[in-house]
Design a protein around this motif. Structure first.
Motif, short mmCIF file in Angstrom:
data_model
loop_
_atom_site.label_atom_id
_atom_site.label_comp_id
_atom_site.label_asym_id
_atom_site.label_seq_id
_atom_site.Cartn_x
_atom_site.Cartn_y
_atom_site.Cartn_z
N ASN A 77 0.86 -1.19 0.00
CA ASN A 77 0.00 0.00 0.00
C ASN A 77 0.89 1.23 0.00
OD1 ASN A 77 -2.45 -1.52 0.16
ND2 ASN A 77 -1.95 -1.93 2.30
N ILE A 78 0.87 1.96 -1.12
CA ILE A 78 1.91 2.98 -1.32
C ILE A 78 1.30 4.37 -1.55
CG2 ILE A 78 3.98 3.62 -2.64
CD1 ILE A 78 4.11 0.70 -3.64
N MET A 79 1.77 5.32 -0.75
CA MET A 79 1.41 6.73 -0.92
C MET A 79 2.60 7.50 -1.49
SD MET A 79 -1.66 7.50 0.34
CE MET A 79 -1.56 9.23 0.81
N ALA A 80 2.34 8.36 -2.46
CA ALA A 80 3.34 9.35 -2.90
C ALA A 80 3.12 10.55 -1.99
CB ALA A 80 3.10 9.72 -4.35
N MET A 81 4.09 10.89 -1.16
CA MET A 81 3.89 11.92 -0.14
C MET A 81 4.49 13.26 -0.51
SD MET A 81 2.04 10.57 2.13
CE MET A 81 2.10 11.64 3.57
N ALA B 35 16.62 16.95 -11.87
CA ALA B 35 16.31 15.63 -11.31
C ALA B 35 14.84 15.65 -10.89
CB ALA B 35 17.19 15.36 -10.09
N ILE B 36 14.22 14.49 -10.94
CA ILE B 36 12.82 14.40 -10.51
C ILE B 36 12.77 13.39 -9.36
CG2 ILE B 36 12.23 12.68 -12.32
CD1 ILE B 36 9.41 14.08 -12.43
N SER B 37 11.95 13.68 -8.35
CA SER B 37 11.94 12.77 -7.20
C SER B 37 10.57 12.68 -6.55
CB SER B 37 12.98 13.20 -6.17
OG SER B 37 12.48 14.25 -5.39
N CYS B 38 10.40 11.59 -5.84
CA CYS B 38 9.18 11.40 -5.04
C CYS B 38 9.55 10.64 -3.77
CB CYS B 38 8.14 10.59 -5.83
SG CYS B 38 6.62 10.27 -4.90
N HIS B 39 8.98 11.09 -2.66
CA HIS B 39 9.08 10.33 -1.41
C HIS B 39 7.83 9.50 -1.27
CE1 HIS B 39 12.16 13.32 -0.43
NE2 HIS B 39 12.65 12.38 0.35
N PRO C 153 6.62 4.69 10.50
CA PRO C 153 8.02 4.54 10.85
C PRO C 153 8.93 4.85 9.67
CG PRO C 153 7.10 2.37 10.42
CD PRO C 153 5.98 3.37 10.24
N SER C 154 10.14 5.26 9.97
CA SER C 154 11.04 5.72 8.93
C SER C 154 11.42 4.62 7.94
CB SER C 154 12.29 6.33 9.55
OG SER C 154 12.94 5.39 10.38
N ASN C 155 11.46 3.38 8.41
CA ASN C 155 11.94 2.32 7.50
C ASN C 155 10.98 2.01 6.37
OD1 ASN C 155 14.12 2.19 9.17
ND2 ASN C 155 13.58 0.23 10.13
N THR C 156 9.72 2.45 6.48
CA THR C 156 8.79 2.22 5.36
C THR C 156 8.55 3.51 4.56
OG1 THR C 156 6.83 2.49 6.75
CG2 THR C 156 7.66 0.24 6.48
N ILE C 157 9.53 4.39 4.60
CA ILE C 157 9.55 5.60 3.76
C ILE C 157 10.78 5.49 2.88
CG2 ILE C 157 9.66 8.13 3.75
CD1 ILE C 157 8.66 8.07 6.70
N VAL C 158 10.66 5.87 1.62
CA VAL C 158 11.82 5.83 0.73
C VAL C 158 11.71 6.93 -0.31
CG1 VAL C 158 10.88 4.16 -0.98
CG2 VAL C 158 13.36 4.25 -0.58
N CYS C 159 12.85 7.49 -0.67
CA CYS C 159 12.87 8.48 -1.75
C CYS C 159 13.37 7.82 -3.02
CB CYS C 159 13.82 9.63 -1.39
SG CYS C 159 13.93 10.88 -2.70
N ALA C 160 12.70 8.11 -4.14
CA ALA C 160 13.23 7.76 -5.47
C ALA C 160 13.65 9.07 -6.12
CB ALA C 160 12.15 7.07 -6.29
N TRP C 161 14.86 9.12 -6.60
CA TRP C 161 15.43 10.36 -7.19
C TRP C 161 16.08 9.96 -8.51
CZ3 TRP C 161 20.12 12.33 -8.76
CH2 TRP C 161 20.37 13.70 -8.65
N THR C 162 15.58 10.52 -9.60
CA THR C 162 16.04 10.12 -10.93
C THR C 162 16.77 11.26 -11.62
OG1 THR C 162 14.20 8.57 -11.16
CG2 THR C 162 15.27 9.27 -13.21
#
Ligand code: IVC
Ligand code: ATP
Ligand code: AKG
Ligand code: FE2
Ligand code: MG
Length: 334
Positions: A146-150, A273-277, A181-190
């Motif tokens: 279950n994924i949110m773009a924040m 660069a484009i990114s999403c957390h 929790p922080s471990n289920t947050i991730v940034c994608a940066w392209t």
């Protein structure tokens, strides 16, 4: 602004994580028994990452995947960014930011005055980035299904004016986030083009995702600092620094506690660069009162109150609820 060092440790209010938080395996997942002697804390069990990739992220807090986004998609993001700069489109909720070196100058409608656009979740063309299946495939290794773009950004680092304001000080993105929790947050940066030290690549301190959230404040830079570009004063100067040289389409996934920043752009080009957390939709909001995050909460609310003048009362959690957009599965708690 004066600050006393050392600062008190971060105190996170005692909010119990809901039961729904326990990471669930994804469809087609391999059981934890697939790697029987491994203890993984920062990645979930599924069959997307190789054992080597998983160990690398666990140890370093980031992972670069080469050539993940196509040239055609990157061209579409560039085109839409140009339309936003020219004000041909004005998506709801978007923030167009100018470098502090030119903040008071007249707005000329082109990319030369825009250092960043944020919160493009209502722009269907840019938001496509957050829904690309090859991005989400990796994101799920950290967030679960279950994924949110924040938080969304297209960063257009301008040629440095000579004041070194194109730098982004070393920071942890979690400083900005009132959810856990922080471990289920991730940034994608392209990277949207070749990026190296000459145009201000990402700089990371490998392994720092294992440490705590640190106190952030404005760095004491002579030439000025961009609004909300807080940095960490007290990071370990002995920690190795790594400059991530990336090609167009390469994507780095990184943990929100990883200390990172970016250097000056010494070229004449606008480095893009484009990114999403992304976060698990089962993350929960925290109250940041009494923590090191209080200073950023105050700044965010000051801007939000100016923008939403007709709303009497707005919380930092409201701001994030408004920004967040589901990209996969079910919107559980965020
Ligand atoms: C994980 C992630 C969150 C990490 C990060 O991204 S850290 C950086 C995040 N930064 C932000 O979120 C900043 C977002 N930016 C904004 O909200 C806006 O760009 C604003 C700074 C409020 C400016 O809004 P804008 O609509 O352009 O309004 P104005 O032109 O009327 O300016 C309002 C006041 O802000 C000032 N300003 C504009 N740009 C900057 C700047 N780059 N650095 C410092 N100050 C700035 C501007 O001079 C004006 O000041 P006053 O005339 O009110 O004194
Ligand atoms: N002496 C320093 N103290 C604290 N932060 C620094 C220092 N030097 C650089 N940084 C930060 O580290 C990150 C990367 O810096 P980096 O050294 O790559 O770039 P630069 O100093 O702008 O250029 P150069 O490549 O010439 O060193 C940026 O976030 C920058 O703000
Ligand atoms: O310079 C960059 O692209 C990185 C910016 C960054 O780390 C951020 O906005 O949080
Ligand atoms: Fe960041
Ligand atoms: Mg340097």
């Amino acid at each position: 602004m004066s600050f006393q060092w050392p600062l008190p440790p971060l105190r996170v209010p005692p909010v119990a994580p809901p039961a729904a938080l326990v990471a669930q395996p994804t469809s087609g997942a391999v059981s934890p028994a697939a790697f029987p002697h491994q203890q993984f804390q920062y990645t979930l069990d599924n069959n997307v990452l190789s054992l080597e990739q998983r160990q690398f992220y666990e140890e370093n807090g980031f992972l670069v995947i080469k050539n993940l986004v196509s040239d055609a998609d990157i061209q579409r993001f560039r085109d839409e960014f140009q339309r936003i700069c020219k004000k041909e489109v004005q998506p709801i909720g978007i923030t167009v930011m100018r470098d502090v070196a030119i903040e008071k100058s007249e707005y000329v409608p082109n990319e030369k005055v825009v250092s960043k656009v944020q919160d493009f979740q209502e722009d269907e063309e840019l938001f496509r980035y957050c829904t690309l299946p090859q991005i989400l495939k990796y994101v799920e290794c950290f967030t679960g299904p279950n994924i949110m773009a924040m938080h969304t950004m297209l960063i257009n680092k301008p040629p440095d004016s000579g004041k070194k304001t194109s730098r982004h000080p070393l920071h942890q993105d979690l400083h900005y986030f009132p959810f856990r929790p922080s471990n289920t947050i991730v940034c994608a940066w392209t990277a949207m083009e070749h990026i190296d030290r000459s145009n201000g690549c990402l700089v990371v301190l490998p392994g720092t995702h294992k440490g705590p959230l640190m106190q952030h404040d404005y760095p004491q830079w002579e030439g000025g600092v961009n609004k909300m570009y807080h940095g960490i004063k007290d990071y370990d100067k002995n920690n190795a620094r790594m400059h991530l040289v990336m090609e167009k389409g390469d994507t780095v996934f990184f943990h929100p506690l990883l200390i990172h920043g970016s250097g000056q752009n010494k070229t004449q080009g606008y480095r893009k660069a484009i990114s999403c957390h992304f976060a698990s939709a089962s993350c929960y909001y925290i109250d940041v009162k009494g923590t090191t995050q209080e200073n950023i909460e105050k700044e965010v609310l000051e801007i939000a109150k100016k923008r939403f003048r007709d709303i009497d009362f707005i919380t930092i959690q409201d701001v994030w609820r408004f920004r967040g957009r589901l990209v996969k599965g079910e919107r559980v708690t965020l």
